[in-house]
Write a protein that holds these residues in place. Structure first.
Motif, short mmCIF file in Angstrom:
data_model
loop_
_atom_site.label_atom_id
_atom_site.label_comp_id
_atom_site.label_asym_id
_atom_site.label_seq_id
_atom_site.Cartn_x
_atom_site.Cartn_y
_atom_site.Cartn_z
N GLN A 273 0.83 -1.20 0.00
CA GLN A 273 0.00 0.00 0.00
C GLN A 273 0.87 1.26 0.00
O GLN A 273 1.82 1.35 0.78
CB GLN A 273 -0.92 0.03 1.23
CG GLN A 273 -1.94 -1.09 1.28
CD GLN A 273 -2.84 -1.01 2.50
OE1 GLN A 273 -2.43 -0.53 3.54
NE2 GLN A 273 -4.08 -1.48 2.37
N LEU A 274 0.54 2.21 -0.85
CA LEU A 274 1.13 3.54 -0.80
C LEU A 274 0.24 4.37 0.12
O LEU A 274 -0.97 4.47 -0.11
CB LEU A 274 1.19 4.16 -2.19
CG LEU A 274 1.76 5.58 -2.28
CD1 LEU A 274 3.22 5.61 -1.85
CD2 LEU A 274 1.62 6.14 -3.70
N LEU A 275 0.81 4.93 1.18
CA LEU A 275 0.01 5.56 2.22
C LEU A 275 -0.13 7.07 2.02
O LEU A 275 0.80 7.75 1.56
CB LEU A 275 0.64 5.30 3.59
CG LEU A 275 0.84 3.84 3.99
CD1 LEU A 275 1.43 3.76 5.39
CD2 LEU A 275 -0.46 3.05 3.90
N PRO A 281 -4.52 4.03 2.82
CA PRO A 281 -3.93 3.58 1.56
C PRO A 281 -4.46 4.34 0.35
O PRO A 281 -5.66 4.56 0.22
CB PRO A 281 -4.32 2.10 1.49
CG PRO A 281 -5.57 2.00 2.32
CD PRO A 281 -5.40 3.00 3.42
N ARG A 282 -3.54 4.77 -0.50
CA ARG A 282 -3.93 5.37 -1.78
C ARG A 282 -4.28 4.27 -2.78
O ARG A 282 -5.07 4.48 -3.69
CB ARG A 282 -2.80 6.23 -2.32
CG ARG A 282 -2.43 7.41 -1.42
CD ARG A 282 -1.27 8.19 -2.03
NE ARG A 282 -0.78 9.21 -1.12
CZ ARG A 282 0.29 9.96 -1.34
NH1 ARG A 282 0.98 9.79 -2.47
NH2 ARG A 282 0.67 10.87 -0.46
N PHE A 283 -3.63 3.14 -2.63
CA PHE A 283 -3.97 1.95 -3.42
C PHE A 283 -3.49 0.73 -2.68
O PHE A 283 -2.67 0.83 -1.74
CB PHE A 283 -3.36 2.00 -4.83
CG PHE A 283 -1.85 1.90 -4.88
CD1 PHE A 283 -1.19 0.70 -4.62
CD2 PHE A 283 -1.08 3.01 -5.21
CE1 PHE A 283 0.19 0.60 -4.67
CE2 PHE A 283 0.30 2.92 -5.27
CZ PHE A 283 0.93 1.72 -4.99
N THR A 284 -3.98 -0.42 -3.07
CA THR A 284 -3.55 -1.69 -2.50
C THR A 284 -3.24 -2.65 -3.64
O THR A 284 -4.11 -2.91 -4.49
CB THR A 284 -4.64 -2.30 -1.60
OG1 THR A 284 -4.91 -1.42 -0.50
CG2 THR A 284 -4.20 -3.66 -1.06
N ASP A 300 10.44 4.28 -4.29
CA ASP A 300 10.21 5.11 -5.46
C ASP A 300 11.45 5.08 -6.34
O ASP A 300 12.46 5.70 -6.00
CB ASP A 300 9.90 6.55 -5.04
CG ASP A 300 9.46 7.43 -6.21
OD1 ASP A 300 9.21 6.88 -7.30
OD2 ASP A 300 9.36 8.67 -6.03
N PRO A 301 11.37 4.34 -7.47
CA PRO A 301 10.27 3.49 -7.94
C PRO A 301 9.97 2.38 -6.93
O PRO A 301 10.84 1.95 -6.18
CB PRO A 301 10.80 2.91 -9.25
CG PRO A 301 11.88 3.86 -9.69
CD PRO A 301 12.50 4.35 -8.43
N LEU A 302 8.71 1.91 -6.96
CA LEU A 302 8.26 0.91 -6.00
C LEU A 302 8.62 -0.49 -6.49
O LEU A 302 8.13 -0.94 -7.53
CB LEU A 302 6.76 1.04 -5.80
CG LEU A 302 6.10 0.09 -4.80
CD1 LEU A 302 6.83 0.07 -3.47
CD2 LEU A 302 4.63 0.46 -4.60
N ASP A 320 3.41 0.10 -10.26
CA ASP A 320 3.12 1.47 -10.67
C ASP A 320 2.59 2.26 -9.48
O ASP A 320 1.57 1.90 -8.89
CB ASP A 320 2.08 1.47 -11.80
CG ASP A 320 1.94 2.83 -12.46
OD1 ASP A 320 1.66 3.81 -11.74
OD2 ASP A 320 2.07 2.91 -13.69
N ARG A 321 3.27 3.33 -9.11
CA ARG A 321 2.88 4.11 -7.93
C ARG A 321 1.64 4.97 -8.17
O ARG A 321 1.01 5.44 -7.23
CB ARG A 321 4.04 5.03 -7.49
CG ARG A 321 5.15 4.31 -6.74
CD ARG A 321 6.35 5.23 -6.54
NE ARG A 321 5.97 6.53 -6.04
CZ ARG A 321 5.98 6.87 -4.74
NH1 ARG A 321 6.34 5.99 -3.83
NH2 ARG A 321 5.64 8.09 -4.37
N ARG A 322 1.27 5.21 -9.40
CA ARG A 322 0.07 6.00 -9.68
C ARG A 322 -1.18 5.14 -9.76
O ARG A 322 -2.23 5.52 -9.26
CB ARG A 322 0.25 6.77 -11.00
CG ARG A 322 1.32 7.86 -10.95
CD ARG A 322 1.55 8.44 -12.32
NE ARG A 322 2.03 7.42 -13.27
CZ ARG A 322 2.21 7.63 -14.55
NH1 ARG A 322 1.96 8.82 -15.07
NH2 ARG A 322 2.67 6.67 -15.34
#
Length: 497
Positions: A273-275, A281-284, A300-302, A320-322
């Motif tokens: 998860q990006l927090l 979480p912004r995404f999972t 970053d990059p993840l 992909d972080r986006r």
């Protein structure tokens, strides 16, 4: 005070460890979960210490060995220039050494963690963190902790970082204290900013791993994670035992990334998860269900390292972080790569680097017909495609090459010295992979034997501003009278005048 021998798996090896061998783990934390009921976060004390330095699994070669198809597209993904400048004189020698602190027979302390700021070299010791002048080695400050460091991160935020340490020194009974204490340090000022712990149901939580990112110090353990404000120490969130998912590790940087475990015994899965700033979480991204362990290699990059149920490194996942989707998967062969990103390590993954939208790996040393010694390479993979780029930096000579870190678009690596070859720091151009020597300690230099003493496996290497710093991860009596009594040492060009 002489301590009883450390618990099994924690004591010093009987013989000097092999090149980049996995370090012995620290004292295990109390495990409140059923046996085999979680993805194995087997890191225990010290950084085991990330111990980083190098312990782990040999990163293997995998993917198709081909060059990128679009040079212009690759060029657009290169990072900016680095900060390290080539010294006018690359000839280097011993600048100073930090002596081993006196210990009794049978004593054994894990002391992971070393950092370099503009003016100060910082090293952990026995129950403390000490700062030394980078030029003279003179001690300039000391922060007493009262317990051994058991987790650290290389991430710095304006000279500030976080550490985990034990709640006291080992007692007369030889028992190690739990890893419950969290602190923030200002390494420029030599100050303890704050220290704290997390209490739930009247007991302090045990943590195994730490990261600094988004203005926070984040720590993770068997019951989940907590985060503190880096500047003030204010608790931002804490573990919630009993929840279906818990944070087993964090990755730091501009943002925080959480690595979670969800589910019950026999039906568990890891997810990334990006927090957001508040910890939501912004995404999972859900990892494959058949993993035995996972570790954040880069935020970053993840990039996430994945291990099989037999605890062998098998793949790197580029996420992909986006979008929170899979970009590529890079398969690795543990038999053909250098030990790194190990399950025992509690900090960053050594011997690898991420930059230029690529993953750079150090291959395992090997012998070749007609050559004396061991050779290896540093290779790269495109994170967008998962394919090998075809770039390869050869160690040459007789000794292996160890990747240290990125410096802008380029790489910094250490070539081990021998009795007939110099120990060197080289810069590898990110575009051409051409090597340039930035520091070289001749085998005839009086400090060369000291440098050779610090061989990868139980040593941290740091390079900054034209100086190479080496540090032991363990404090113990010497194996023999021939072993130099140094905890750390610095190498560089002799000061003018």
């Amino acid at each position: 005070m002489s301590q009883p021998p450390p618990p099994p798996g924690f004591g010093p090896p009987v013989t000097p460890p092999p090149f980049l061998a996995a370090p012995p783990p620290g004292p295990p934390a109390p495990d409140r979960r059923p046996a085999h009921s979680r993805l194995r976060w087997i890191v225990a004390a010290a950084v085991a210490l990330a111990l980083l330095v190098g312990g782990g699994v040999w990163l293997g070669l995998g993917g198709d060995d081909e060059a990128p198809a679009d040079d212009k597209q690759q060029e657009a993904r290169f990072d900016g220039p680095g900060t390290e400048k080539k010294p006018a004189d690359t000839k280097a020698g011993l600048l100073f050494e930090v002596p081993d602190p006196p210990v009794g027979k049978g004593d054994f302390f894990v002391a992971p963690g070393s950092w370099v700021t503009e003016d100060t070299y910082v090293k952990t010791g026995i129950g403390k963190v000490v700062g030394f002048d980078v030029k003279s080695g003179r001690q300039v400050w000391e922060i007493a902790l009262g317990g051994q460091v058991c987790g650290y991160t290389q991430q710095l935020d304006e000279g500030r970082t976080g550490i985990l340490f034990q709640d006291g020194m080992p007692g007369e009974d030889g028992k190690y204290k739990p890893c419950t204490e969290v602190a923030a340090l200002d390494l420029n000022a030599g100050m303890l900013l704050w220290r704290d712990s997390v209490k739930i149901s009247g007991g302090k939580q045990v943590f195994h791993q730490i990261a600094v990112g988004a203005g926070k110090v984040a720590v993770a353990g068997d019951d989940g994670g907590a985060a503190f404000d880096l500047a003030t120490g204010k608790l931002r969130w804490q573990p919630q035992p009993g929840k279906p998912c818990y944070d087993m590790a964090y990755g730091g940087g501009e943002d925080l990334v959480a690595l979670q475990v969800c589910g019950q015994e026999g039906d568990q899965r890891a997810q990334v998860q990006l927090l957001s700033d508040g910890g939501r979480p912004r995404f999972t991204y859900k990892m494959p269900p058949d993993l035995g362990f996972a570790k954040i290699a880069s935020s970053d990059p993840l990039v996430v390292a994945a291990f099989s149920d037999k605890m062998k490194l098998t793949d790197f996942f580029s996420i992909d972080r986006r979008k929170g989707t899979l970009r590529s998967k890079i398969a690795v062969d543990p038999g053909r790569t250098m030990k790194t990103c190990t399950i025992e390590a509690q900090s960053e993954c050594p011997a690898l680097a991420v930059g230029n939208d690529r993953l750079y790996l150090t291959t395992a040393p090997r012998s070749e017909s007609g050559k004396v010694g061991a050779v290896n390479e540093i290779v790269s993979y495109d994170l967008a495609t998962g394919k090998a780029t075809g770039q390869r930096a050869d160690s040459g000579g007789k000794t292996p090459l160890l990747l240290l870190r990125m410096d802008g678009r380029d790489l910094l690596a250490y070539r081990m010295g021998s009795t007939s070859t110099p120990g060197q720091v080289v810069r590898i151009d990110g575009r051409t992979f051409k090597q340039s020597v930035y520091l070289s300690v001749s085998p005839d230099d009086e400090g060369a034997s000291v440098l050779r003493h610090f061989s990868p496996g139980t040593v941290e290497f740091r390079y900054a501003n034209g100086r190479l710093f080496t540090a032991e991860l363990y404090i113990r009596p010497p194996y023999s009278k021939f072993e130099p009594p140094y905890l750390a040492a610095a190498f560089g060009a002799a000061p003018a005048g």
